[in-house]
Design a protein around this motif. Structure first.
Motif, mmCIF file in Angstrom:
data_model
loop_
_atom_site.group_PDB
_atom_site.id
_atom_site.type_symbol
_atom_site.label_atom_id
_atom_site.label_comp_id
_atom_site.label_asym_id
_atom_site.label_seq_id
_atom_site.Cartn_x
_atom_site.Cartn_y
_atom_site.Cartn_z
ATOM 1 N N ASN A 54 -13.102 -7.516 7.789
ATOM 2 C CA ASN A 54 -13.773 -7.303 9.073
ATOM 3 C C ASN A 54 -15.291 -7.434 8.982
ATOM 4 O OD1 ASN A 54 -11.227 -6.654 10.296
ATOM 5 N ND2 ASN A 54 -11.421 -4.564 9.489
ATOM 6 N N GLY A 55 -15.756 -8.306 8.095
ATOM 7 C CA GLY A 55 -17.181 -8.558 7.987
ATOM 8 C C GLY A 55 -17.961 -7.511 7.229
ATOM 9 N N LEU A 56 -17.290 -6.532 6.640
ATOM 10 C CA LEU A 56 -17.971 -5.486 5.878
ATOM 11 C C LEU A 56 -18.251 -5.958 4.450
ATOM 12 C CD1 LEU A 56 -15.920 -2.372 7.017
ATOM 13 C CD2 LEU A 56 -18.208 -3.020 7.776
ATOM 14 N N SER A 57 -19.269 -5.364 3.846
ATOM 15 C CA SER A 57 -19.616 -5.659 2.457
ATOM 16 C C SER A 57 -19.920 -4.353 1.729
ATOM 17 C CB SER A 57 -20.847 -6.581 2.376
ATOM 18 O OG SER A 57 -20.587 -7.834 2.974
ATOM 19 N N PHE A 58 -19.632 -4.349 0.424
ATOM 20 C CA PHE A 58 -19.932 -3.200 -0.411
ATOM 21 C C PHE A 58 -20.974 -3.599 -1.443
ATOM 22 C CE2 PHE A 58 -19.183 -0.917 -4.420
ATOM 23 C CZ PHE A 58 -19.422 0.383 -3.993
ATOM 24 N N TYR A 59 -21.967 -2.730 -1.637
ATOM 25 C CA TYR A 59 -23.019 -2.968 -2.621
ATOM 26 C C TYR A 59 -23.124 -1.745 -3.529
ATOM 27 C CZ TYR A 59 -24.502 -6.227 1.082
ATOM 28 O OH TYR A 59 -24.535 -7.188 2.053
ATOM 29 N N ALA A 60 -23.332 -1.997 -4.803
ATOM 30 C CA ALA A 60 -23.619 -0.916 -5.745
ATOM 31 C C ALA A 60 -24.745 -1.395 -6.645
ATOM 32 C CB ALA A 60 -22.385 -0.555 -6.569
ATOM 33 N N GLN A 61 -25.704 -0.510 -6.920
ATOM 34 C CA GLN A 61 -26.877 -0.911 -7.681
ATOM 35 C C GLN A 61 -27.286 0.192 -8.644
ATOM 36 O OE1 GLN A 61 -30.186 -2.088 -5.236
ATOM 37 N NE2 GLN A 61 -31.225 -3.132 -6.908
ATOM 38 N N GLY A 62 -27.777 -0.206 -9.798
ATOM 39 C CA GLY A 62 -28.313 0.733 -10.764
ATOM 40 C C GLY A 62 -29.645 0.240 -11.296
ATOM 41 N N ASN A 63 -30.615 1.146 -11.479
ATOM 42 C CA ASN A 63 -31.939 0.793 -11.986
ATOM 43 C C ASN A 63 -32.359 1.771 -13.071
ATOM 44 O OD1 ASN A 63 -32.055 0.465 -8.723
ATOM 45 N ND2 ASN A 63 -32.939 -1.307 -9.735
ATOM 46 N N LEU A 64 -33.018 1.242 -14.089
ATOM 47 C CA LEU A 64 -33.596 2.067 -15.143
ATOM 48 C C LEU A 64 -35.031 1.622 -15.351
ATOM 49 C CD1 LEU A 64 -33.471 4.137 -17.461
ATOM 50 C CD2 LEU A 64 -32.667 2.271 -18.946
ATOM 51 N N PHE A 65 -35.948 2.605 -15.350
ATOM 52 C CA PHE A 65 -37.375 2.353 -15.520
ATOM 53 C C PHE A 65 -37.895 3.372 -16.520
ATOM 54 C CE2 PHE A 65 -41.775 3.247 -14.524
ATOM 55 C CZ PHE A 65 -42.338 2.022 -14.230
ATOM 56 N N ARG A 66 -38.570 2.904 -17.590
ATOM 57 C CA ARG A 66 -39.016 3.821 -18.637
ATOM 58 C C ARG A 66 -40.363 3.367 -19.172
ATOM 59 N NH1 ARG A 66 -40.191 7.755 -21.538
ATOM 60 N NH2 ARG A 66 -38.744 8.790 -22.976
ATOM 61 N N THR A 67 -41.327 4.289 -19.256
ATOM 62 C CA THR A 67 -42.629 3.969 -19.812
ATOM 63 C C THR A 67 -42.821 4.690 -21.140
ATOM 64 O OG1 THR A 67 -43.822 5.813 -18.772
ATOM 65 C CG2 THR A 67 -43.562 3.804 -17.469
#
Length: 284
Positions: A54-67
């Motif tokens: 029905n035109g739907l979409s699923f998104y999953a995201q992961g981010n890692l940031f380290r200094t």
């Protein structure tokens, strides 16, 4: 990485950045401001997209940031973010409902855990121009540490609008305005934030682009802070200049200069900073 599993697709990127900061501004009174510093930054990003019925979409995201600071390891910063979103796209409009979970390691080893709901609605004005309207409902919890000034919880409510598009075949522009209100269980941390941001990118030639970004931040606290015996009113004006070159199919490098001019009615927060950086990234 661009890997299709069933009808889903993964995107994976890694990046390394080396920064030189000519004026590390640390609010901890044990460390003087005006200290130069080198730091290394590691970034990783993974995105999964899958169309549904029905035109739907699923998104999953992961981010890692380290200094990693050269000699100020107690001020290393990290961010671990995960989000999941359900959305629907039409010919001229659509919506997305993401939920984000963050954990930030702040100066001095304080941890901030955040959970946010960011409903968004977009309108496609033309093939090359669209607008994105969104709200933010967020809760922040600061993990206790010996510095009790950070032992607080906050509720954040915000509204924002983003406009982006291709103005010419070689020139892109993205700009947004965001208003956030922080309601804290410690009254001295209650504040209103205004963020104005504009980013332009120009294609010099194949695989070469130049970018210019402007950011304005205004933070107005509502109550006096006992540490400064005044109500802080902070302002920051920032300019970012960069050149990017995609030298191989999966490899990109970027050189950037960041100029920051901060002003405040609290002298400790009056400063200028210049940050010079060079980064390399790879798509997998």
């Amino acid at each position: 990485m661009h890997e299709t599993q069933g009808s889903g697709e993964f995107h994976f990127d890694l990046a390394y950045r080396l920064e030189f900061d000519d004026n590390v501004c640390l609010t901890d009174t044990a460390v003087a401001t005006g200290k130069e510093d080198f730091r290394q930054v590691f970034l990783a990003d993974v995105l999964f997209e899958k169309p549904l019925q029905n035109g739907l979409s699923f998104y999953a995201q992961g981010n890692l940031f380290r200094t990693f600071h050269d000699d100020l390891s107690q001020f290393d910063f990290s961010r671990l973010k995960a989000s999941a979103s359900l959305g629907k796209s039409g010919k001229t409009s659509g919506w997305r409902l993401p939920v984000e979970i963050n954990q930030d390691r702040l100066d001095g080893g304080t941890f901030r855990d955040s959970v946010a709901l960011i409903p968004a609605y977009y309108v496609q004005f033309s093939k090359d121009l669209f607008s994105h309207f969104y709200a933010r409902i967020q809760q922040d919890e600061y993990q206790p540490n010996p510095n009790e000034i950070f032992q607080r919880d906050e509720d954040v409510l915000g509204l924002g609008v983003l406009v982006a598009g291709r103005l010419t075949p070689k020139f892109n522009l993205r700009t947004y305005v965001e208003l956030n209100q922080h309601d804290s269980d410690r009254s001295e941390w209650e504040r209103d934030e205004l963020v104005l941001f504009a980013h332009s990118e120009y294609t010099i030639k194949d695989n070469w682009t130049a970018g210019l970004a402007l950011r304005y931040l205004d933070v107005d606290y509502e109550n006096p802070n006992p540490l400064f015996t005044s109500t802080p009113q902070n302002e920051s004006k920032e300019i970012y200049l960069n050149v990017t070159h995609k030298f191989r199919q999966e490899w990109t490098w970027r050189g950037q200069i960041s100029l920051i001019d901060a002003s405040s009615n609290v002298p400790l927060f009056n400063y200028d900073r210049n940050v010079y950086s060079f980064s390399v990234s790879r798509e997998f």
